[in-house]
Design a protein around this motif. Sequence first.
Motif, mmCIF file in Angstrom:
data_model
loop_
_atom_site.group_PDB
_atom_site.id
_atom_site.type_symbol
_atom_site.label_atom_id
_atom_site.label_comp_id
_atom_site.label_asym_id
_atom_site.label_seq_id
_atom_site.Cartn_x
_atom_site.Cartn_y
_atom_site.Cartn_z
ATOM 1 N N LEU A 131 0.818 -1.205 0.000
ATOM 2 C CA LEU A 131 0.000 0.000 0.000
ATOM 3 C C LEU A 131 0.858 1.263 0.000
ATOM 4 O O LEU A 131 0.334 2.371 -0.079
ATOM 5 C CB LEU A 131 -0.899 0.034 1.245
ATOM 6 C CG LEU A 131 -2.031 -0.974 1.301
ATOM 7 C CD1 LEU A 131 -2.707 -0.905 2.656
ATOM 8 C CD2 LEU A 131 -3.035 -0.696 0.201
ATOM 9 N N GLY A 132 2.166 1.099 0.141
ATOM 10 C CA GLY A 132 3.009 2.281 0.236
ATOM 11 C C GLY A 132 2.816 3.020 1.554
ATOM 12 O O GLY A 132 2.815 4.240 1.611
ATOM 13 N N ALA A 133 2.646 2.256 2.632
ATOM 14 C CA ALA A 133 2.436 2.876 3.944
ATOM 15 C C ALA A 133 3.756 3.336 4.565
ATOM 16 O O ALA A 133 3.770 3.967 5.615
ATOM 17 C CB ALA A 133 1.741 1.895 4.880
ATOM 18 N N GLY A 134 4.857 2.976 3.944
ATOM 19 C CA GLY A 134 6.146 3.405 4.465
ATOM 20 C C GLY A 134 6.769 2.393 5.409
ATOM 21 O O GLY A 134 7.839 2.617 5.970
ATOM 22 N N LYS A 135 6.120 1.270 5.591
ATOM 23 C CA LYS A 135 6.674 0.215 6.461
ATOM 24 C C LYS A 135 5.991 -1.105 6.073
ATOM 25 O O LYS A 135 4.920 -1.106 5.444
ATOM 26 C CB LYS A 135 6.395 0.526 7.924
ATOM 27 C CG LYS A 135 4.926 0.441 8.269
ATOM 28 C CD LYS A 135 4.573 1.179 9.500
ATOM 29 C CE LYS A 135 4.856 2.649 9.332
ATOM 30 N NZ LYS A 135 4.152 3.531 10.239
ATOM 31 N N ALA A 136 6.610 -2.227 6.465
ATOM 32 C CA ALA A 136 6.031 -3.525 6.127
ATOM 33 C C ALA A 136 4.687 -3.712 6.814
ATOM 34 O O ALA A 136 4.570 -3.526 8.022
ATOM 35 C CB ALA A 136 6.988 -4.646 6.538
ATOM 36 N N CYS A 137 3.666 -4.078 6.026
ATOM 37 C CA CYS A 137 2.340 -4.407 6.566
ATOM 38 C C CYS A 137 2.121 -5.910 6.558
ATOM 39 O O CYS A 137 1.143 -6.405 7.110
ATOM 40 C CB CYS A 137 1.256 -3.743 5.733
ATOM 41 S SG CYS A 137 1.300 -1.947 5.834
ATOM 42 N N ILE A 138 2.992 -6.616 5.873
ATOM 43 C CA ILE A 138 2.969 -8.077 5.801
ATOM 44 C C ILE A 138 4.374 -8.529 6.137
ATOM 45 O O ILE A 138 5.331 -7.972 5.590
ATOM 46 C CB ILE A 138 2.633 -8.574 4.374
ATOM 47 C CG1 ILE A 138 1.278 -8.021 3.914
ATOM 48 C CG2 ILE A 138 2.668 -10.086 4.284
ATOM 49 C CD1 ILE A 138 1.036 -8.230 2.425
ATOM 50 N N GLY A 139 4.518 -9.505 7.024
ATOM 51 C CA GLY A 139 5.868 -9.922 7.379
ATOM 52 C C GLY A 139 5.961 -11.430 7.554
ATOM 53 O O GLY A 139 5.028 -12.071 8.038
ATOM 54 N N TYR A 140 7.093 -11.967 7.121
ATOM 55 C CA TYR A 140 7.390 -13.384 7.314
ATOM 56 C C TYR A 140 8.747 -13.493 7.981
ATOM 57 O O TYR A 140 9.686 -12.804 7.591
ATOM 58 C CB TYR A 140 7.426 -14.115 5.970
ATOM 59 C CG TYR A 140 6.112 -14.133 5.230
ATOM 60 C CD1 TYR A 140 5.119 -15.044 5.569
ATOM 61 C CD2 TYR A 140 5.854 -13.240 4.197
ATOM 62 C CE1 TYR A 140 3.908 -15.072 4.890
ATOM 63 C CE2 TYR A 140 4.642 -13.259 3.515
ATOM 64 C CZ TYR A 140 3.678 -14.168 3.857
ATOM 65 O OH TYR A 140 2.476 -14.194 3.189
ATOM 66 N N LEU A 141 8.843 -14.352 8.968
ATOM 67 C CA LEU A 141 10.103 -14.583 9.671
ATOM 68 C C LEU A 141 10.435 -16.057 9.576
ATOM 69 O O LEU A 141 9.595 -16.904 9.901
ATOM 70 C CB LEU A 141 9.935 -14.269 11.158
ATOM 71 C CG LEU A 141 10.140 -12.851 11.651
ATOM 72 C CD1 LEU A 141 9.867 -12.810 13.152
ATOM 73 C CD2 LEU A 141 11.577 -12.409 11.372
ATOM 74 N N THR A 142 11.657 -16.371 9.189
ATOM 75 C CA THR A 142 12.095 -17.766 9.217
ATOM 76 C C THR A 142 13.272 -17.881 10.159
ATOM 77 O O THR A 142 14.263 -17.162 10.021
ATOM 78 C CB THR A 142 12.513 -18.244 7.812
ATOM 79 O OG1 THR A 142 11.513 -17.864 6.876
ATOM 80 C CG2 THR A 142 12.657 -19.760 7.790
#
Lengths: 357, 357, 357, 357
Positions: free
Chosen positions: B199-210
Amino acid sequence: MSSALRVAVIGAGYWGPNLARNFHNSADWELAAICDLDAGRAEALARRFTGTAAVSELSAVLEDPDIDAVAIATPARTHHAIATAALTAGKHVLVEKPLADSGLHGRSMAEMAERCGLVLMADHTYCYTPAVMKIRELIEAGELGDILFIDSVRINLGLIQPDVDVLWDLAPHDLSIIDFILPGGLRPLSVSAQGADPLGAGKACIGYLTLPLANGAVAHVHVNWLSPTKIRTMIIGGSKRTLVWDDLNPQQRVSVYDRGVDLQTQRVGGVDRRAAMVSYRLGDTWSPALVEREPLDAMAAEFAASIREGRAPRTDAGSGLRVLEVLEAASRSLAEAAAPPRGPEDPAARALVGELA
Amino acid sequence: MSSALRVAVIGAGYWGPNLARNFHNSADWELAAICDLDAGRAEALARRFTGTAAVSELSAVLEDPDIDAVAIATPARTHHAIATAALTAGKHVLVEKPLADSGLHGRSMAEMAERCGLVLMADHTYCYTPAVMKIRELIEAGELGDILFIDSVRINLGLIQPDVDVLWDLAPHDLSIIDFILPGGLRPLSVSAQGADPLGAGKACIGYLTLPLANGAVAHVHVNWLSPTKIRTMIIGGSKRTLVWDDLNPQQRVSVYDRGVDLQTQRVGGVDRRAAMVSYRLGDTWSPALVEREPLDAMAAEFAASIREGRAPRTDAGSGLRVLEVLEAASRSLAEAAAPPRGPEDPAARALVGELA
Amino acid sequence: MSSALRVAVIGAGYWGPNLARNFHNSADWELAAICDLDAGRAEALARRFTGTAAVSELSAVLEDPDIDAVAIATPARTHHAIATAALTAGKHVLVEKPLADSGLHGRSMAEMAERCGLVLMADHTYCYTPAVMKIRELIEAGELGDILFIDSVRINLGLIQPDVDVLWDLAPHDLSIIDFILPGGLRPLSVSAQGADPLGAGKACIGYLTLPLANGAVAHVHVNWLSPTKIRTMIIGGSKRTLVWDDLNPQQRVSVYDRGVDLQTQRVGGVDRRAAMVSYRLGDTWSPALVEREPLDAMAAEFAASIREGRAPRTDAGSGLRVLEVLEAASRSLAEAAAPPRGPEDPAARALVGELA
Amino acid sequence: MSSALRVAVIGAGYWGPNLARNFHNSADWELAAICDLDAGRAEALARRFTGTAAVSELSAVLEDPDIDAVAIATPARTHHAIATAALTAGKHVLVEKPLADSGLHGRSMAEMAERCGLVLMADHTYCYTPAVMKIRELIEAGELGDILFIDSVRINLGLIQPDVDVLWDLAPHDLSIIDFILPGGLRPLSVSAQGADPLGAGKACIGYLTLPLANGAVAHVHVNWLSPTKIRTMIIGGSKRTLVWDDLNPQQRVSVYDRGVDLQTQRVGGVDRRAAMVSYRLGDTWSPALVEREPLDAMAAEFAASIREGRAPRTDAGSGLRVLEVLEAASRSLAEAAAPPRGPEDPAARALVGELA
């Protein structure tokens, strides 16, 4: 309709019988022959149909001028040789997923089909399910807006395959579906894969794929052979609506949520600011009725139509190649991550992302 | 029981009232004061209880010799300064998650608490839910065997935070839970993060961590502010049994599946082969009854007990630090992946979807 | 808006606090007093609000000329006496369900309210939930067509009430909802009840109600205190569409199915035949977004509006009476079925299961 | 094992092919012949197997001395004539549900089988599913304690049958299952049925059955052709535990809840009082693993075993008769309720239980 096309199914193992049955039932096709190195297996399958020959030599099929097409349901490592021979013999070719065991082989098959003016089609069966066809249709019609993210989960207690890891075994489904529904096909900016082999099976039994897409979007795939619960869900987030496909809920496979986040751009002191102006839509949910149809039946029809109309099928060699390339990049990503000795600060992690060539 | 300990709650915003109510209801505690820079807000909250003072100056709390402990529910960037002052004043400290806004700050707080002989506790609330306490107990008792994988999903339509991305907002829950249930705490071999900001919110809105763990195991976390459906599920695969925690299914939150894959090692021609000998267990499923108890009540009791017994609390500063370090490593991983200039696709990104001019 | 109306809540037990809180928070109302025979209980509740008196004598409320209305949350057997006194004193009255302990009492209350020109409202709380208000709206707009059947299930492990059976305890919810959503209210052609008391509790713990409606339609209610799983579902079959309300699915409480059976009449040999010409519609499913609002807040607003506008409230005395009459008829139906002496099986019943001597 | 028994399947319509396939695949049986008045249909089915004859005359089957048994899959109204002829000819007989079109016919068939010393078996297929066999086993072992109530729901959008109502179409499943799992079989103290025909199809499309059992227990069945959602659930409440069977949840079909209500008897003033002393158990839930097996395969094995061992099969003529008798009583109950002509004000309704004032 013009008279039926004649097809031979190569390989009478796990998938061949499904192909055979659907070609047999299709008005577009005549099931001419079943071919398997194991003559008994070919015969046992052919006997279920009337007028279908059983052969154990591929040449018998390829030399038969009345056979228009072959459907290859043999192990992936044999696809290239069989498809090449079939194309050389002037037959149209359908190949079970994955298209080939390497991108090199896949590209060579695609080029040969192009050169010969023959159809080379990938058997991406899921793309012919009513759910996926509806999803493609909705995205094409702009119902979801721009695609922001796709999250696909396909986990279950699964057979540990002798020759491939979980990514090559299961992710072709997710990747071929994503390729099918995205307007321009699956073209990730990079491929990052994580795998785990906690049982020491010698290959990844758990796999995660992260595929950054253009415009900040992302696709993520989770495949897993070790999960005691079966989940097959794909969430497709769009700028207008979000779609959830739960393949294990026959009463409501596809749900479209008119919910989401809207950002407004605001100029503050000459700078665009977005996050400050968030609004939420909490609208209705809608679940389209899906026409029941066996996907392999729809695929057989598309194979016939593409041959008759001299056009590329919906799941053409290109889609098969795009899937293959992601799988190869994923394998490189896994190999790179595993390569360096795992120090405490893990510099390996930095080399991680498996940039696509 | 000895007489109740006296606590002041610092911060009367979103989380403070929950802490206040639970300290007030606890037999272990007397809720001495509410402290907030906004005097009106402090008063409105204090008025709900009898005998609780409202103050707007932190010093009033710290200089009160009758106050034993403070509970900090202010923004993360203020944790370090307030906790340091409180420890210096000889107060035990409870801090809302995350422990601090950086590992550096967190470590400094932990060292000071150590030096002062005071309790510094992380408010990892989820760890005190009946479900998570039961999961820890089952793993400790060996019911699951060795942990092979943990897959955690926490997605919902969520408030886009002004100061932190989705990983710092939501993943502390998953990470603190994983830290709590793993016998040795969360000690990943490396941290790989993927984020998306479609969305271009300026930060990650979806995140994955492995998070690769010792012995080939892996933990994976998916957090997402943009999902129209709410999912809060953790699958914990073990060598003996696998546990599924579905926090949104009040009728069956925790299920233990006696299912799985067994590999047998076989020596063939002097080489160990495993995958060839796979067997599947398809046993019963079992869902333990969970005693209903508000987690903050259990946490308040643990805070009191650790002070009285002069021991580390179950969610001590160390657990807070381990969570912080993974978050910091995740931010580094995101930054590295994003480092190279995006080139031609950047302008495209600006034309994005969702842009409401 | 005109100045707020003033209300006193009678009864500070289980339900009174909920009423008090909602009247307190409502712009339409001023919570003038809490009245309970137990003065301590009245005071404890009144203290939560500012400006609310605590009284232990009903007369203190009824003689206060500044009080416009009372809300009665006392046991059903006291409703008639309290409501009669309140109406005599010129107060508008809201009564917790059921309206009274008998139809006779209920009718007498309704007549007195009518005579006095005062509002008598039944607190059928469920009718003010967003789900039920939406269902009523959809039926009113003809979205479902004619109502063919209603099947309501409300089962859970429940407290065995000392004074009433499961039908009087739980079915008022189902009946008041059905009364609310059916265009002409609940007017069954007959009432058939079945009950079971397999534990020997002295009253039905499992109950079934069958209510034939006009035009061949039917409503059926299943209430049960002994079910280990909680189900709260209502299926409303219409000639055009069918609606399913699952109150325990917060993500999709109301679903409207555009599915059904169509019969066509065909004249064959001078005789109308219908069943032969069946067709099925298998259309989309649609789930409307529901605006979140606490039902008691909506109810308080409706109570105020009906007083100000001098009109009957949505859940008026008539709806309370219709529910009461079905409950009374159900009790008669149970009594008739149980009438014949049980004979030889009675001693067996005493030897029952569950007997813990 | 002794040599296989030889069976002929009578009727090649909807159910016959399933029987034929399972007899063909069974080691206990040889599928000798398919018999159908429609010779073409018999041939089409017989052709799928090797060594199976197709005949269109029943006498050809009955006069064949090498045929040991017949399996009747023809419409219910023909069961009596065919079974009688087969028993007379010395053949063992399996009959599709319901056993016959009337209790009279059913009893005559049972008596003749008894007289001839031949097996007469009811094809209650559901009783041979792994779920139902496990339920029977658990009840037999006392795991649930005494049965307090059974609530069965079987609803879906269904074909409106030309010759039978929804009770005769669907309830045989529920009734045969209840008969199978209850230790002494299904022996209700009375039968009360409610039906509705809101579409004017000429027969009940919605049906409710209430069956009081010994000791205050009750069984209730809801069958419905008009529901847009499919539900197949049976709750079996016991004095020790309660079991829920959800046939549409393949991941957890059977759940056993260690929850319930305990009543203690207390002598107060020389009188036994129970309800006052209620306690609740809230124990674990347990879901047994079920061995996958096609129910018709288990049924074919049981048919063979009962013939070889000269004993009654698990679903013998008696179980078929008990189901028939409940269906007949249900039809009588429906007819009595409907008996008087339905005038505009519906005086019929007055004859009903639970007269409204």
